[in-house]
Motif scaffolding. Sequence first.
Motif, PDB file in Angstrom:
ATOM      1  N   ARG A 211       0.749  -1.280  -0.050  1.00 37.37           N
ATOM      2  CA  ARG A 211       0.235  -0.111   0.030  1.00 37.37           C
ATOM      3  C   ARG A 211       0.754   1.342  -0.202  1.00 37.37           C
ATOM      4  N   THR A 212       1.702   1.455  -0.810  1.00 40.10           N
ATOM      5  CA  THR A 212       2.651   2.343  -1.265  1.00 40.10           C
ATOM      6  C   THR A 212       1.904   3.823  -1.221  1.00 40.10           C
ATOM      7  N   ASP A 213       0.683   3.598  -1.859  1.00 36.47           N
ATOM      8  CA  ASP A 213      -0.379   4.895  -1.933  1.00 36.47           C
ATOM      9  C   ASP A 213      -0.872   5.506  -0.431  1.00 36.47           C
ATOM     10  N   VAL A 214      -0.676   4.881   0.469  1.00 40.33           N
ATOM     11  CA  VAL A 214      -0.838   5.350   1.847  1.00 40.33           C
ATOM     12  C   VAL A 214       0.212   5.985   2.381  1.00 40.33           C
TER      13      VAL A 214
ATOM     14  N   LEU B 170      -1.357   7.708   7.840  1.00 45.43           N
ATOM     15  CA  LEU B 170      -1.244   6.510   8.795  1.00 45.43           C
ATOM     16  C   LEU B 170      -0.957   7.350  10.178  1.00 45.43           C
ATOM     17  N   MET B 171      -0.178   8.169  10.522  1.00 49.14           N
ATOM     18  CA  MET B 171      -0.055   8.915  11.539  1.00 49.14           C
ATOM     19  C   MET B 171      -1.241   9.612  12.046  1.00 49.14           C
ATOM     20  N   ASN B 172      -1.970  10.246  11.120  1.00 47.71           N
ATOM     21  CA  ASN B 172      -3.121  11.038  11.450  1.00 47.71           C
ATOM     22  C   ASN B 172      -4.291  10.058  11.689  1.00 47.71           C
ATOM     23  N   MET B 173      -4.307   8.842  11.212  1.00 44.81           N
ATOM     24  CA  MET B 173      -5.816   7.927  11.073  1.00 44.81           C
ATOM     25  C   MET B 173      -5.284   7.027  12.322  1.00 44.81           C
ATOM     26  N   ALA B 174      -4.049   6.496  12.398  1.00 43.85           N
ATOM     27  CA  ALA B 174      -3.769   5.390  13.295  1.00 43.85           C
ATOM     28  C   ALA B 174      -2.744   5.644  14.582  1.00 43.85           C
TER      29      ALA B 174
ATOM     30  N   PHE C  29       0.353   5.686  14.064  1.00 43.23           N
ATOM     31  CA  PHE C  29       1.882   5.023  14.149  1.00 43.23           C
ATOM     32  C   PHE C  29       2.093   5.116  12.489  1.00 43.23           C
ATOM     33  N   CYS C  30       3.283   4.953  11.966  1.00 41.20           N
ATOM     34  CA  CYS C  30       3.532   4.923  10.585  1.00 41.20           C
ATOM     35  C   CYS C  30       4.757   4.006  10.258  1.00 41.20           C
ATOM     36  N   ARG C  31       5.021   3.643   9.246  1.00 40.65           N
ATOM     37  CA  ARG C  31       6.278   2.779   8.847  1.00 40.65           C
ATOM     38  C   ARG C  31       7.396   3.048   9.742  1.00 40.65           C
ATOM     39  N   ASN C  32       7.605   4.440   9.889  1.00 39.86           N
ATOM     40  CA  ASN C  32       8.990   4.795  10.505  1.00 39.86           C
ATOM     41  C   ASN C  32       8.659   4.298  11.820  1.00 39.86           C
ATOM     42  N   CYS C  33       7.469   4.559  12.449  1.00 45.93           N
ATOM     43  CA  CYS C  33       7.243   3.955  13.935  1.00 45.93           C
ATOM     44  C   CYS C  33       7.610   2.532  13.977  1.00 45.93           C
ATOM     45  N   LEU C  34       6.955   1.779  13.239  1.00 42.55           N
ATOM     46  CA  LEU C  34       6.809   0.288  13.108  1.00 42.55           C
ATOM     47  C   LEU C  34       8.512  -0.021  13.395  1.00 42.55           C
ATOM     48  N   SER C  35       9.419   0.737  12.141  1.00 44.30           N
ATOM     49  CA  SER C  35      10.597   0.359  12.302  1.00 44.30           C
ATOM     50  C   SER C  35      11.480   0.596  13.378  1.00 44.30           C
ATOM     51  N   ASN C  36      11.214   1.774  14.046  1.00 43.28           N
ATOM     52  CA  ASN C  36      11.760   2.198  15.574  1.00 43.28           C
ATOM     53  C   ASN C  36      11.351   1.075  16.548  1.00 43.28           C
ATOM     54  N   TRP C  37      10.163   0.631  16.575  1.00 41.87           N
ATOM     55  CA  TRP C  37       9.881  -0.173  17.729  1.00 41.87           C
ATOM     56  C   TRP C  37      10.675  -1.616  17.288  1.00 41.87           C
ATOM     57  N   TYR C  38      10.791  -1.902  16.033  1.00 36.24           N
ATOM     58  CA  TYR C  38      11.660  -3.106  15.658  1.00 36.24           C
ATOM     59  C   TYR C  38      13.063  -2.837  16.277  1.00 36.24           C
ATOM     60  N   LYS C  39      13.686  -1.666  15.859  1.00 37.23           N
ATOM     61  CA  LYS C  39      15.043  -1.364  16.538  1.00 37.23           C
ATOM     62  C   LYS C  39      14.898  -1.353  17.977  1.00 37.23           C
ATOM     63  N   ASP C  40      14.071  -1.142  18.573  1.00 40.47           N
ATOM     64  CA  ASP C  40      13.933  -1.039  20.228  1.00 40.47           C
ATOM     65  C   ASP C  40      14.142  -2.394  20.385  1.00 40.47           C
ATOM     66  N   ALA C  41      13.181  -3.396  19.802  1.00 40.17           N
ATOM     67  CA  ALA C  41      13.287  -4.696  20.336  1.00 40.17           C
ATOM     68  C   ALA C  41      14.907  -5.284  20.124  1.00 40.17           C
TER      69      ALA C  41
END
Length: 102
Positions: free
Chosen positions: A27-30, A35-39, A41-53
Amino acid sequence: MTELSKEQQTELEAAAFRRLVSHLRERTDVQNIDLMNMAGFCRNCLSNWYKDAADEAGLALTKDASREIVYGMPYEDWKNLHQGESTGAQKAAFEGNKPTHG
């Protein structure tokens, strides 16, 4: 509810994560700002959480590497291919709903 072993729970969570990442790659159109405004979080947040783990597990993983795991390519390449300029309305919504997660 079915009792899951810790291993089963981890396997199911990992499968759900992989499916989420796959969906976001498709869903590159999103845009991330949408994502930040609706949910919240965004792809960057997800990657940051991955790095945190990874950090918590004592594993060396760079921010760029964690982003590439989520985006499926280097972040700069993804931005050049798929990220548009944010509109004034998107920026205003972001300022009004700015997430507080780390």
